[in-house]
Design a protein around this motif. Structure first.
Motif, PDB file in Angstrom:
ATOM      1  N   PRO A 132       0.818  -1.385  -0.013  1.00  5.11           N
ATOM      2  CA  PRO A 132      -0.093   0.012  -0.169  1.00  5.11           C
ATOM      3  C   PRO A 132       0.862   1.382   0.027  1.00  5.11           C
ATOM      4  N   SER A 133       0.299   2.447  -0.691  1.00  5.44           N
ATOM      5  CA  SER A 133       1.312   3.282  -0.790  1.00  5.44           C
ATOM      6  C   SER A 133       1.486   4.240   0.534  1.00  5.44           C
ATOM      7  N   THR A 134       0.731   3.831   1.527  1.00  6.67           N
ATOM      8  CA  THR A 134       0.765   4.744   2.744  1.00  6.67           C
ATOM      9  C   THR A 134       1.419   3.743   3.835  1.00  6.67           C
ATOM     10  N   LEU A 135       2.233   2.573   3.330  1.00  4.88           N
ATOM     11  CA  LEU A 135       2.726   1.598   4.285  1.00  4.88           C
ATOM     12  C   LEU A 135       3.768   2.455   5.292  1.00  4.88           C
ATOM     13  N   PHE A 136       4.479   3.369   4.663  1.00  7.78           N
ATOM     14  CA  PHE A 136       5.396   3.870   5.586  1.00  7.78           C
ATOM     15  C   PHE A 136       5.068   5.415   6.192  1.00  7.78           C
ATOM     16  N   ASP A 137       3.669   5.347   6.367  1.00  6.99           N
ATOM     17  CA  ASP A 137       3.054   6.752   6.977  1.00  6.99           C
ATOM     18  C   ASP A 137       3.723   7.198   8.018  1.00  6.99           C
ATOM     19  N   GLY A 139      -0.644   8.861  15.477  1.00  9.73           N
ATOM     20  CA  GLY A 139       0.523   8.471  15.915  1.00  9.73           C
ATOM     21  C   GLY A 139       0.769   7.621  17.050  1.00  9.73           C
ATOM     22  N   PRO A 140       0.233   7.698  18.241  1.00 10.51           N
ATOM     23  CA  PRO A 140       0.630   6.862  19.146  1.00 10.51           C
ATOM     24  C   PRO A 140      -0.312   5.439  19.161  1.00 10.51           C
ATOM     25  N   ALA A 141      -1.143   5.225  18.066  1.00 13.75           N
ATOM     26  CA  ALA A 141      -1.893   3.903  18.114  1.00 13.75           C
ATOM     27  C   ALA A 141      -0.842   2.860  17.785  1.00 13.75           C
ATOM     28  N   GLU A 142      -1.212   1.620  18.585  1.00  8.59           N
ATOM     29  CA  GLU A 142      -0.273   0.770  18.724  1.00  8.59           C
ATOM     30  C   GLU A 142      -0.743  -0.502  17.578  1.00  8.59           C
ATOM     31  N   MET A 143      -0.810  -0.282  16.504  1.00  6.03           N
ATOM     32  CA  MET A 143      -1.283  -1.366  15.509  1.00  6.03           C
ATOM     33  C   MET A 143      -0.279  -1.145  14.165  1.00  6.03           C
ATOM     34  N   ASN A 144       0.970  -0.621  14.489  1.00  4.80           N
ATOM     35  CA  ASN A 144       1.838  -0.651  13.370  1.00  4.80           C
ATOM     36  C   ASN A 144       2.430  -1.893  13.174  1.00  4.80           C
ATOM     37  N   PHE A 187     -10.940  -3.062   8.145  1.00  7.45           N
ATOM     38  CA  PHE A 187      -9.796  -3.411   8.745  1.00  7.45           C
ATOM     39  C   PHE A 187      -8.629  -2.837   7.891  1.00  7.45           C
ATOM     40  N   TYR A 188      -7.326  -2.441   8.459  1.00  6.45           N
ATOM     41  CA  TYR A 188      -6.040  -2.071   7.803  1.00  6.45           C
ATOM     42  C   TYR A 188      -5.412  -3.103   7.212  1.00  6.45           C
ATOM     43  N   LEU A 189      -5.213  -3.095   5.999  1.00  8.59           N
ATOM     44  CA  LEU A 189      -4.233  -4.106   5.357  1.00  8.59           C
ATOM     45  C   LEU A 189      -2.833  -3.398   4.904  1.00  8.59           C
ATOM     46  N   GLY A 190      -2.340  -2.776   5.869  1.00 14.59           N
ATOM     47  CA  GLY A 190      -1.245  -2.049   5.738  1.00 14.59           C
ATOM     48  C   GLY A 190      -1.371  -0.772   5.657  1.00 14.59           C
ATOM     49  N   GLU A 191      -2.389  -0.261   5.040  1.00 16.39           N
ATOM     50  CA  GLU A 191      -2.765   1.399   4.964  1.00 16.39           C
ATOM     51  C   GLU A 191      -2.241   2.073   6.249  1.00 16.39           C
ATOM     52  N   HIS A 192      -1.539   3.204   6.141  1.00 19.76           N
ATOM     53  CA  HIS A 192      -0.973   3.929   7.311  1.00 19.76           C
ATOM     54  C   HIS A 192      -0.184   2.951   8.091  1.00 19.76           C
ATOM     55  N   GLY A 193       0.433   2.010   7.264  1.00 23.25           N
ATOM     56  CA  GLY A 193       1.372   1.146   8.234  1.00 23.25           C
ATOM     57  C   GLY A 193       0.494   0.069   9.173  1.00 23.25           C
ATOM     58  N   TRP A 194      -0.509  -0.018   9.099  1.00 20.41           N
ATOM     59  CA  TRP A 194      -1.437  -0.556  10.386  1.00 20.41           C
ATOM     60  C   TRP A 194      -2.218  -1.929   9.940  1.00 20.41           C
ATOM     61  N   PHE A 195      -2.191  -2.639  11.067  1.00 23.15           N
ATOM     62  CA  PHE A 195      -3.251  -3.573  10.935  1.00 23.15           C
ATOM     63  C   PHE A 195      -4.403  -3.304  12.136  1.00 23.15           C
TER      64      PHE A 195
END
Ligand code: SGN
Ligand code: CA
Length: 534
Positions: free
Chosen positions: A221-226, A236-241, A356-364
């Motif tokens: 995803p283009s935002t994997l390294f957000d 920022g502080p979310a713990e789902m990276n 669900f996040y599949l890597g967008e914003h670096g997240w699950f």
């Protein structure tokens, strides 16, 4: 006293007339059946009717091909049990009381299955509910305790527990088909809730999909390294990276032996693997053993960026692998409805309890009002009513199911339900649909994944969010110009007018749905009373 001839003739006539009436009743067109299929954490990005870059889901797609694909469906609170409570009650979390996965569901709430059962529907539920108490209004239920297990799962039933050997998605379907075949009475309409555990964390596919999916490489995803710029104190502080918070052992199936050799320490347990029997473990080792060996060799040369990519690929392989089984099993149920001639008079829904996040914003994970977790897949087929292959972009929510199903069944919905029946949209009567904004409120904080409490409003053009409790931050997104929601333009003077209009709309919506700061504070107090916060 002997009955007179006349009495006998009258009695005979009465019997004939009433049996004709019975026949007429049997022949009257039956009310539509309802099959509600829901998976747990199934991102729309992983349904090919929405996006075919990651996986092909021909069976789920059939529902859209024969019916309607909603491209703007969202949830009111992006987390499991609260979403289910909203679906069953037709009320926002702050009204039905199920604000998070922790508090128990208040069973004095009136739910749509109870009303359908009263109206003569046969009702059944199979799979994941996640309430901590049993569902009301069902003739039969077999539900997983809490999150349930992928392998050899235990089910709770009205008459005791039962454990079945095998894979949860297949078993949930077997139980569903067994009810349809053996206990459903053909002379009554039915409402079935068929609820998959997959693709919930920790993403354990069925053995038949191990090989195929672990070979795959997926587009990043283009935002994997957000870097969370302009959202430093919220996203920022979310713990789902994926890099920082997804675990090698529990999530990505690296074994204790390999972790020990590499001197990596992790807190989360071995998860689904613990439930394997020796044969299942052997089958798993055959495919996941070499993955472990390869990781052992590559790890020393990995940096943050290559480790992130490796983790993302491993995550996608297992997550999507679980969806392959969901799709096959949805196909089994659709085939059964077709073969039995039931499909014609059955409304079928496919949805997820949230996105669900599949890597967008670096997240699950999910929880945020941001797009990937706010939006949820929704596909509905209803032959003769929905024009096949229709796409609908109106803003609908999981809040709307209860009133939709009640209208389909010809039952008047209680006045205090807060959604809107989707029937006009299903019939193509768009002019009867006048919603221009939807409301959202997430509560589970402080908690796992550290997503802060927030509420907000979304229109098709903008999204305004207020994060509160230990922050006081507003965010505004221009959904048309910035669909990835990377630029919080709340403080941009160019958007000052939009901010004030959206705030006004938000106030109106909170009033309409009866939410307020006072109520939000009561739910914070609840956490204090429970000792969850100080
Ligand atoms: C578990 C998961 C979380 C997930 C919640 C809620 N952790 O606690 O990652 O957010 O469920 O999911 S795990 O270590 O137990 O896998 S929900 O879909 O039930 O709301
Ligand atoms: Ca979920």
């Amino acid at each position: 006293m002997k009955p007179s001839l006349l009495t006998i003739i009258f009695a005979g006539l009465f019997l004939i007339v009433s049996s004709c009436k019975e026949e007429a009743k049997e022949q009257a067109p039956q009310k539509p059946n309802i099959v509600f299929i829901m998976s747990d954490d199934h991102a729309y990005q992983a349904i090919s009717a929405y996006d075919d870059r990651l996986i092909t889901t021909p069976n789920i797609d059939r529902i859209a091909k024969e019916g309607m694909l909603f491209t703007n469906a969202s949830v009111t609170n992006s987390i499991c049990a609260p979403s289910r409570a909203v679906i069953l009650t037709g009320k926002h979390s702050h009204m039905n009381g199920k604000i998070d996965n922790i508090s128990p569901f208040d069973t004095t709430n009136v739910t749509f299955p109870q009303l359908l059962q009263k109206a003569g529907y046969q009702t059944a539920m199979f799979g994941k509910l996640h309430f901590g108490n049993n569902p009301k209004g069902f003739d039969e239920f077999k539900i997983l305790p809490g999150q349930g297990d992928y392998y050899n799962p235990r089910f709770i039933t009205a008459t005791g527990d039962t454990t079945v050997t095998g894979y949860v998605t297949d078993i949930t379907t077997d139980l569903t088909l067994d009810w349809l075949k053996k206990r459903r009475k053909p002379n009554k309409p039915f409402m079935l809730m068929y609820l998959h555990k997959a693709p919930h964390r920790s993403w354990m596919p069925a053995p038949r999909h191990y090989k195929e999916f672990t070979k795959n490489t997926y587009p990043l995803p283009s935002t994997l390294f957000d870097d969370y710029a302009s959202r430093e104190t919220t996203a920022g502080p979310a713990e789902m990276n994926i890099l920082k918070h997804m675990t090698l052992r529990y999530d990505l199936k690296i074994t204790d032996e390999v972790l020990e050799e590499l001197n990596i320490k992790e807190h989360l347990g071995i998860g689904g693997l613990r439930k394997f029997n020796p044969e299942q473990r052997a089958e798993w080792d055959k495919v996941y053993g070499p993955i472990n060996e390869a990781f052992k060799k590559e790890y020393a040369n990995m940096n943050d960026s290559t480790l992130m990519v490796w983790k993302y690929q491993r995550y996608m392989q297992d997550y999507l692998g679980t969806i392959a089984a969901v799709d096959e099993n949805v196909g089994r149920v659709l085939d059964y409805l077709d073969q039995e001639g039931l499909a014609e008079n059955t409304l079928v829904v496919y949805t997820s309890d949230q996105g669900f996040y599949l890597g967008e914003h670096g997240w699950f994970d999910k929880r945020f009002m941001y797009n990937e977790s706010f939006k949820t897949p929704l596909l509905i087929k209803w032959p003769n009513i929905i024009t096949p292959g229709t796409t609908e972009d109106e803003m609908v929510q999981n809040l709307d199911f209860a009133q939709t199903f009640l209208e389909v069944a010809g039952v008047t919905a209680p006045e205090d339900m807060q959604g809107k029946s989707l029937v006009p949209l299903l019939k193509g009567e768009k002019e009867k649909w006048d919603r221009d904004a939807v409301y959202y409120h997430y509560y589970e904080y402080p908690a796992e994944h550290a997503v802060k409490r927030h509420y907000g409003i979304a229109t098709k053009e903008y999204k305004l969010i207020h994060f509160y409790y230990d922050v006081d931050v507003w965010e505004l997104y221009d959904r048309e110009k910035d669909p990835q929601e990377l630029n919080n333009v709340y403080n941009d003077p160019a958007y000052a007018e939009v901010v004030s209009e959206m705030k006004e709309k938000l106030t109106e919506l909170r009033k309409k749905y009866k939410d307020s700061d006072a109520l939000g504070n009561q739910y914070i107090q609840l956490y204090k009373d429970k000792g969850l916060i100080e």
